[in-house]
Design an enzyme around this catalytic site. Structure first.
Site, PDB file in Angstrom:
ATOM      1  N   HIS A   1      -0.497  67.808   8.995  1.00 34.91           N
ATOM      2  CA  HIS A   1      -1.967  67.539   8.897  1.00 34.91           C
ATOM      3  C   HIS A   1      -2.466  68.166   7.286  1.00 34.91           C
ATOM      4  O   HIS A   1      -3.403  67.869   6.782  1.00 34.91           O
ATOM      5  CB  HIS A   1      -2.850  68.323   9.878  1.00 34.91           C
TER       6      HIS A   1
ATOM      7  N   HIS B   1     -15.994  68.975   4.895  1.00 35.48           N
ATOM      8  CA  HIS B   1     -14.357  68.941   5.398  1.00 35.48           C
ATOM      9  C   HIS B   1     -13.810  69.883   4.833  1.00 35.48           C
ATOM     10  O   HIS B   1     -12.528  70.107   5.104  1.00 35.48           O
ATOM     11  CB  HIS B   1     -13.786  67.641   5.057  1.00 35.48           C
TER      12      HIS B   1
ATOM     13  N   LYS C   1     -12.305  73.662   4.368  1.00 36.11           N
ATOM     14  CA  LYS C   1     -11.765  74.535   5.524  1.00 36.11           C
ATOM     15  C   LYS C   1     -11.595  75.759   4.562  1.00 36.11           C
ATOM     16  O   LYS C   1     -10.392  75.975   3.785  1.00 36.11           O
ATOM     17  CB  LYS C   1     -10.488  73.967   6.028  1.00 36.11           C
TER      18      LYS C   1
ATOM     19  N   LYS D   1      -2.429  68.406   3.320  1.00 35.22           N
ATOM     20  CA  LYS D   1      -2.416  67.456   2.274  1.00 35.22           C
ATOM     21  C   LYS D   1      -2.196  67.959   0.899  1.00 35.22           C
ATOM     22  O   LYS D   1      -2.823  69.294   0.660  1.00 35.22           O
ATOM     23  CB  LYS D   1      -4.029  67.254   2.224  1.00 35.22           C
TER      24      LYS D   1
END
Length: 581
Positions: free
Chosen positions: A466, A251, A253, A468
């Site tokens: 989107h 996950h 990025k 976090k």
């Protein structure tokens, strides 16, 4: 029911959540023609049902205005990005019973993908429709170095359809990869979802044929489709991240950008698909340009006060991948001493002893213990978490959220005080939140924490978050004790969970983020909150929080959006209702 306008609200429910327990369906490469053939039906029943429903959205006819969609639309858009489908880790607890004790994961079921060598599989029609995307205005992209905030180097993405002032100081992927920031020689893209054809189009023509390494976590059919996407592009290579614990995902990025002039790191929240860079709220940290160290420099040279270089090398080493070896050596040869953020990563594994503090939320706890200071009346300082996916956390709050995770989030310095401050969870009511009715019903206690997404300060109230972020705010919301931007959603898979009477921690997924603490930037114990984030300036000591403070609690009529129940009485501002098949 709280259902504000949200970009791609119902048409794109569950892209890029926290760890899916089964294989994800991702965008296929570009094709000259678009067929209506449905994608492969693989994965969970919920995923298959969602695939079918995305191909048959129900349109509610309405004449209401559509604030983001004013402007020229493309006549024929075949860059069908955003077709990224996956589950959240809703039920990983139930599926993983017996594994927390240290038992080995059962071997995955293997299947052989059936692919024709010479033909690139055509992508299904976009759930958004062929005319969903509009052209960006002529002045959307910067032609000179934008007014970057060189204090914190924290940026939001540009959002199509906003007033120009709300994009002044924000960055688009085309700008990040442009010559404005360096003469690119080679790059690495770590991510969860990829549309390779679209991603390569974001590189400027002069850099488009430069080598690109893609670090991913796909297996079996998903991996086969990813490799198939890259068939036309000889400059693309792959590195598959090892996922040895069931239901984990890659996950993280991150971009590693190697220039003629030096080296740069970008840690972000966006997938490599068009929808994530279009009308969603995303965040990123961009490093300074790191220059090459003089030849013969000692191994300890180029380290920052936050030990960022050491931690980045440790994170990359955790992949145990020969494809990354050259990049590890390149980083060693550069000067990262200007970095003022702390790196917080997650890597899959079960960790004992001092290794428990290397990854996940125990890593965050260690940094907050060592680098923040106690604050008077800190029990009144709320913890705020904002994310786009929620995992299964147990039948009551003590199982994880108000237990070990709250202990981490409430750590301030070396104080032994363990207050019980307010916990604020900011979640949108819309399609990018892959929250299922099954998981929601198991943890109704969680809904008492929910607050609305509202971002008038950044002009992004209607741009689905989107991003976090996690932070600790003062009671009047004018100060921050710390701030974190990360890929990690609210889940045990992302942050780790204690096992065996707290003697080991188990982490399922790869995640990456950066932590801001005042001691690395200012002499005070807190950051002042920046009230007017845009247009951005180059020298502000106030921190640019991406949404409005204080957040507003859900009313008694509000509920989080759940992707697998129908919404027929409350169309969004696209005029869409949602009926899952």
């Amino acid at each position: 029911m709280y259902l504000p306008y949200i970009s791609s609200n119902f048409h794109q429910p569950k892209h890029d959540p926290d760890p899916p327990p089964s294989i994800e369906v991702k965008p296929e490469p570009k094709s000259d023609t678009v067929t209506a053939a449905p994608p492969l039906s693989i994965g969970s029943e919920a995923r298959q049902a969602s695939q079918a429903s995305q191909l048959k959205p129900v349109k509610y006819e309405s004449n209401q205005s559509r604030p983001f969609l004013a402007g020229k639309r493309k006549k024929d858009d075949d860059s069908i990005s955003g077709w990224a489908l996956s589950d959240s880790d809703d039920d990983d607890d139930d599926k993983a019973k017996g594994q927390s004790s240290g038992q080995k994961d059962p071997p995955p079921k293997r299947s052989s993908p059936k692919l024709k060598k010479a033909k690139v599989e055509e992508r299904p029609p976009s759930p958004h429709g062929r005319t969903y995307y509009i052209d960006e205005p002529d002045d959307f992209f910067e032609t000179s170095v934008p007014p970057v905030n060189d204090t914190y180097r924290f940026y939001l993405n540009k959002v199509t359809g906003l007033e120009k002032r709300y994009n002044t100081g924000a960055l688009h992927i085309k700008e990040i990869l442009s010559p404005l920031f360096g003469t690119l020689k080679e790059s690495v893209q770590f991510n969860y979802c990829f549309d390779i054809a679209w991603m390569l189009q974001q590189y400027p023509p002069e850099f488009r044929d430069k080598p690109v390494l893609i670090v991913h976590g796909d297996k079996r059919e998903a991996k086969a489709r990813l490799l198939q996407q890259a068939q036309p592009y000889s400059q693309v290579r792959f590195c598959q991240a090892k996922l040895d614990i069931a239901f984990g995902t890659h996950h993280t990025k991150m971009m590693l950008l190697w220039y003629e002039e030096g080296f740069r790191v970008v840690i972000l929240t966006s997938n490599m698909i068009r929808a994530d860079w279009y009308q969603k709220t995303q965040g990123l940290w961009m490093s300074p340009l790191y220059l090459r160290l003089p030849k013969g420099s000692p191994e300890t040279a180029g380290e920052s006060p936050t030990l960022f270089k050491r931690d980045l090398l440790e994170y990359l080493g955790a992949y145990r991948a020969p494809e990354i070896t050259d990049w590890i050596q390149r980083i060693r040869e550069h000067d990262l001493s200007e970095t003022r953020v702390y790196l917080i990563g997650s890597t899959p594994g079960r960790y004992l002893g001092s290794d428990m503090e290397r990854w996940g939320h125990l890593r965050l706890r260690k940094l907050l213990h060592d680098h923040t200071r106690p604050i008077p009346n800190e029990e009144k300082w709320p913890v705020i978490g904002q994310f786009s996916s929620i995992g299964s956390m147990g039948v009551d709050k003590t199982k994880w959220l108000a237990g070990e995770f709250q202990r981490t989030l409430t750590t301030l310095g070396k104080s032994s005080l363990r207050p019980d401050p307010p916990i604020v969870i900011v979640v949108p009511a819309g399609g990018s939140l892959p929250y299922s009715i099954q998981t929601a019903q198991k943890q109704l206690w969680l809904h008492s924490y929910f607050h609305r997404w509202q971002a008038e300060t950044t002009g992004r109230s209607h741009a689905m978050p989107h991003i976090k972020t996690y932070m600790r705010a003062s009671p009047d919301f004018t100060q921050l004790a710390w701030f974190l931007v990360t890929s990690a959603n609210l889940s045990k898979a992302a942050w780790g969970a204690l096992e065996k009477n707290n003697t080991q921690v188990m982490v399922r997924s790869y995640e990456l983020g950066v932590l801001y603490v005042p001691s690395a930037f200012v002499s005070d114990t807190t950051f002042p909150v920046q009230m007017d984030v845009f247009p951005a300036t180059t020298s502000s000591t106030s921190f640019p929080v991406p949404f409005d403070l204080p957040p507003k609690r859900y009313s008694s009529k509000d509920q989080p959006w759940m992707w697998n129940i129908p919404y027929t009485q409350a169309p969004d501002t696209h005029g869409n209702i949602w009926v899952p098949s």
